[in-house]
Design an enzyme around this catalytic site. Structure first.
Site, PDB file in Angstrom:
ATOM      1  N   ILE A   1     -37.150   8.261  73.541  1.00  0.00           N
ATOM      2  CA  ILE A   1     -37.047   9.425  74.412  1.00  0.00           C
ATOM      3  C   ILE A   1     -38.275  10.313  74.257  1.00  0.00           C
ATOM      4  O   ILE A   1     -38.702  10.611  73.141  1.00  0.00           O
ATOM      5  CB  ILE A   1     -35.787  10.258  74.037  1.00  0.00           C
ATOM      6  N   CYS A   2     -38.848  10.719  75.390  1.00  0.00           N
ATOM      7  CA  CYS A   2     -39.966  11.652  75.338  1.00  0.00           C
ATOM      8  C   CYS A   2     -39.431  13.059  75.545  1.00  0.00           C
ATOM      9  O   CYS A   2     -39.114  13.451  76.654  1.00  0.00           O
ATOM     10  CB  CYS A   2     -40.983  11.308  76.419  1.00  0.00           C
ATOM     11  N   LEU A   3     -39.289  13.781  74.464  1.00  0.00           N
ATOM     12  CA  LEU A   3     -38.694  15.112  74.540  1.00  0.00           C
ATOM     13  C   LEU A   3     -39.389  15.982  73.493  1.00  0.00           C
ATOM     14  O   LEU A   3     -39.437  15.611  72.321  1.00  0.00           O
ATOM     15  CB  LEU A   3     -37.180  14.991  74.254  1.00  0.00           C
TER      16      LEU A   3
END
Ligand SMILES: [Zn+2]
Ligand SMILES: [Zn+2]
Ligand SMILES: [Zn+2]
Ligand SMILES: [Zn+2]
Ligand SMILES: [Zn+2]
Ligand SMILES: [Zn+2]
Lengths: 152, 557
Positions: free
Chosen positions: A86-88
């Site tokens: 996840i890109c967060l």
């Protein structure tokens, strides 16, 4: 294994006694730093009615380092790649020890409701998304139906 | 410079013994260093001055560089800039503010000045410094505190907060800062989205208290050069810029800074693939005088060019199993086969059992080595004719092992030498301290100044010797290759002689080590000069002959 820090015990207790609506997080029996997580797709999003499985692991230096979270269910989303990573921001540079498992899971749920193709992790998905948003949303719905429907 | 002239509001509530010594913060102001600092960042448009060039060191091959270690760099480069601003143009700012501004602006003091006079508030905001309110960072001891981050309930603990007032326990702040240090950037309040930056000296205070109370430590961070944040900034800077390279020696925190246009020199080097011009190998040193190659970040490998080194290291890694087998099977007395334990660096061995004196490298009688015509290093392909059937690959393996063995032996001997020299160093130090305590002065540092010089000669001599085996392995056959081998033997002999003197000094048989050192003063001096000149002769000869095409590397090998 070293004793579980008080912080993790307290967080776990609260996750069980006061769960977040639409989110479950259950620690594994043989490793209390490993959580099996489900997140309901937000209403009015391409992921509505889907239930997504994730794994969450608290590294040794938690809470100084962010938890490691990954989607196990296949999902079509510009900020989530094939491996479920996840890109967060809050999982990376913007992590703060004052954040918690529950705040992180809420952020992930919010990310499902607001995909951000301008800060992509899955480049091909982000490209599709920018080129033809309607079509991309259709695919996301199809995948949700195919991979993330509730099993009884 | 005054620490309390500004609007810092720093609250300490602890016993006197815990009181932090403000005076221990040492801001060195060595004015004459100023000239050096103009040679700054790649972004600086200050032209190179003659003065700074003369201050730079000149490496073995004419490379201009500065030898540093982290502490020196902090003191002479970073804190000097702070000093300049604090005592000159920005006296209105506190040390804490200046340090944060300098860090945020990449230690470019001009940029700090420009931005400050352009829009002070904007700069302060970008730096996470309070605007419109005084800085009110607080580090205090309180009772009955529950920390939100670690969930511990303390009956008494230190807590820390910045101007924002977000408070967490000191242990959490300590872990948090330790964890964030690796990023090398400014560290902000623990609270998410709170932009206030933690000042350098607060980091020192937090670390000191935690080390004292939790880890039972008594050592405190005495000066700013030990500040964990400054150390981390410096390391991040060295890692991220091409003009800096860490010293490859183990446990060394030294590094070198290349002077001049780094991009040019780095590119010219990497484009010089397979070049035989060894005068281009950029040899530099760190603050501890360790010589290394700036290009491949390996120890000084002259007379070998960088690409030969890479080839050799790859070969050694690929063939490591064969070499291990040889290593394991050749460690015994050539006369009585009993096991031999080798401790120091010297390769002149005497078997404890049968008293046979032999050479650890070629396993021949040591007496033979006294003859100037004996070559311990020459690879002899004697059996070539008898065993025509022996296949080529076996021959080439034997040849490789011949050179590899010598390379490896000298590498090990370097460690052995280091051990012996460390012991000698300890002895002389203790002796000197003893004399000083007794108020005697019959031996001064000047009298033993030849010692470090001799030790360095031995290390560098053996290092060069070691690399001659890599060199010789790839060398094509010629008369000049034979001359090279001759020079190699000369260097080999002197290095072993020098090594032997050191080993004799430390021998159990002689209780008066310092007396032995003084007795051998002339011998050590002469031998180390001889090692240096033979080393230079060998390297210069190799350079000239490679240049003239009289020596060449055989591509078939
Ligand atoms: Zn805490
Ligand atoms: Zn804050
Ligand atoms: Zn070094
Ligand atoms: Zn090199
Ligand atoms: Zn023997
Ligand atoms: Zn020999």
């Amino acid at each position: 294994m070293a004793a579980l820090p008080k912080r993790i015990i307290k967080e776990t207790e609260r996750l069980v006694s006061d769960p977040v609506p639409g989110i479950t997080a259950i620690p594994s029996e043989d490793n209390l730093r490993y959580f099996e997580v489900t997140i309901d797709g937000p209403n009015h999003s391409p992921y509505a009615d889907g239930v997504f499985n994730l794994e969450l692991y608290l590294p040794d230096d938690y809470p100084m380092c962010a938890p490691k979270v990954r989607f196990l269910t296949k999902i079509y989303h510009p900020n989530i790649d094939k491996l479920g990573r996840i890109c967060l921001d809050v999982l990376k540079d913007n992590w703060s020890p004052a954040l918690q498992i529950r705040t992180i899971l809420l952020s992930i749920q919010a990310l499902l409701g607001a995909p951000n193709p301008d800060d992509p992790l899955a480049n091909d998905v982000a490209d599709d998304w920018k080129k033809d948003e309607k079509r991309a949303i259709e695919i996301a719905k199809e995948w949700t139906l195919k991979y993330a429907t509730k099993k009884d | 410079m005054s620490d309390d002239d500004s609007d810092i509001f720093f609250e300490y509530e602890y016993d006197q013994e815990d009181d932090l010594d403000e005076s221990s913060f040492c801001f060195s102001s060595d004015g004459e260093d100023d000239v050096m600092f103009d040679v700054d960042g790649e972004n600086s448009d200050t032209p190179q001055t003659k003065i700074s060039d003369t201050l730079a060191n000149v490496g073995a091959n004419g490379t201009l560089y500065y030898p540093w270690n982290v502490e020196q760099f902090i003191e002479n480069k970073l804190l000097a800039k702070l000093d300049k601003l604090a005592n000159g143009t920005l006296t209105a700012c506190s040390i804490d503010e200046l340090l944060i501004m300098l860090q945020v602006k990449g230690w470019q003091e001009d940029e700090v000045l420009n931005d400050y006079f352009d829009n002070r508030d904007k700069l302060y905001e970008a730096c996470g410094l309070p605007v419109g309110v005084p800085m009110r960072n607080t580090l205090k001891k309180i009772k009955n505190y529950s920390c939100f981050v670690c969930c511990e309930d303390y009956s008494e603990t230190y807590v820390y907060s910045l101007t924002c007032g977000h408070t967490y326990c000191i242990n959490c702040y300590y872990s948090y800062i330790s964890n964030e240090l690796a990023n090398g950037g400014p560290i902000t309040c623990i609270e998410p989205d709170c932009k206030y930056t933690i000042p350098y000296r607060d980091v020192t205070d937090i670390f000191d208290i935690v080390n004292k109370t939790n880890h039972g430590g008594v050592t405190t961070i005495k000066s700013m050069v030990e500040n964990p944040l400054l150390v981390a900034n410096t390391k991040a800077m060295i890692n991220s810029k091409r003009k800096y390279k860490w010293c490859p020696a183990t446990d060394c925190n030294g590094f070198a800074e290349l002077v001049g246009n780094v991009n040019d020199s780095v590119e010219s080097l990497s484009s010089a693939k397979e070049s035989v011009d060894i005068s281009k190998v950029p040899i530099v040193t760190c603050s501890e005088n360790h010589e290394f190659c700036f290009d491949c970040n390996y120890e000084n490998h002259l007379p070998c060019p960088c690409w030969i080194v890479k080839k050799w290291i790859k070969k050694c890694n690929d063939d490591s199993e064969t070499a291990n087998w040889i290593d394991a099977n050749t460690h015994g007395c050539p006369q009585c086969q009993s096991a031999i334990e080798k401790n120091g660096g010297c390769n002149h061995m005497t078997c404890k059992k049968c008293k046979f004196e032999f050479c650890w490298i070629c396993f021949e009688d040591w007496k033979k080595h006294r003859n100037d015509y004996y070559s311990c290093n020459k690879y002899r392909n004697e059996r070539q004719e008898d065993e025509q059937r022996k296949n080529r690959s076996k021959q080439s393996l034997e040849r490789y092992l011949h050179f590899y063995k010598r390379f490896a032996i000298h590498e090990n001997s370097m460690k052995g030498d280091l051990k012996t020299m460390a012991q000698i160093d300890t002895y002389t130090r203790l002796y000197m301290e003893d004399l000083r305590d007794q108020g005697k002065k019959n031996l001064s540092w000047n009298d033993i100044q030849f010692l470090p010089t001799a030790m360095r000669a031995l290390q560098n001599g053996r290092k060069a010797l070691k690399w001659t085996y890599c060199f010789a392995y790839y060398l094509g056959k010629s008369n000049f290759a034979t001359i090279f081998e001759g020079n190699q033997d000369f260097l080999n002999k002197t290095v072993e002689d020098l090594s032997e003197v050191f080993e004799q000094i430390m021998s159990k048989k002689n209780p008066d080590k310092v007396g032995m050192i003084l007795k051998n003063k002339t011998k050590l001096r002469n031998l180390s000069e001889l090692v240096n000149s033979r080393k230079n002769m060998l390297i210069n000869g190799a350079r000239a002959n490679l240049d003239d095409g009289l020596l060449w590397f055989d591509n078939e090998i």
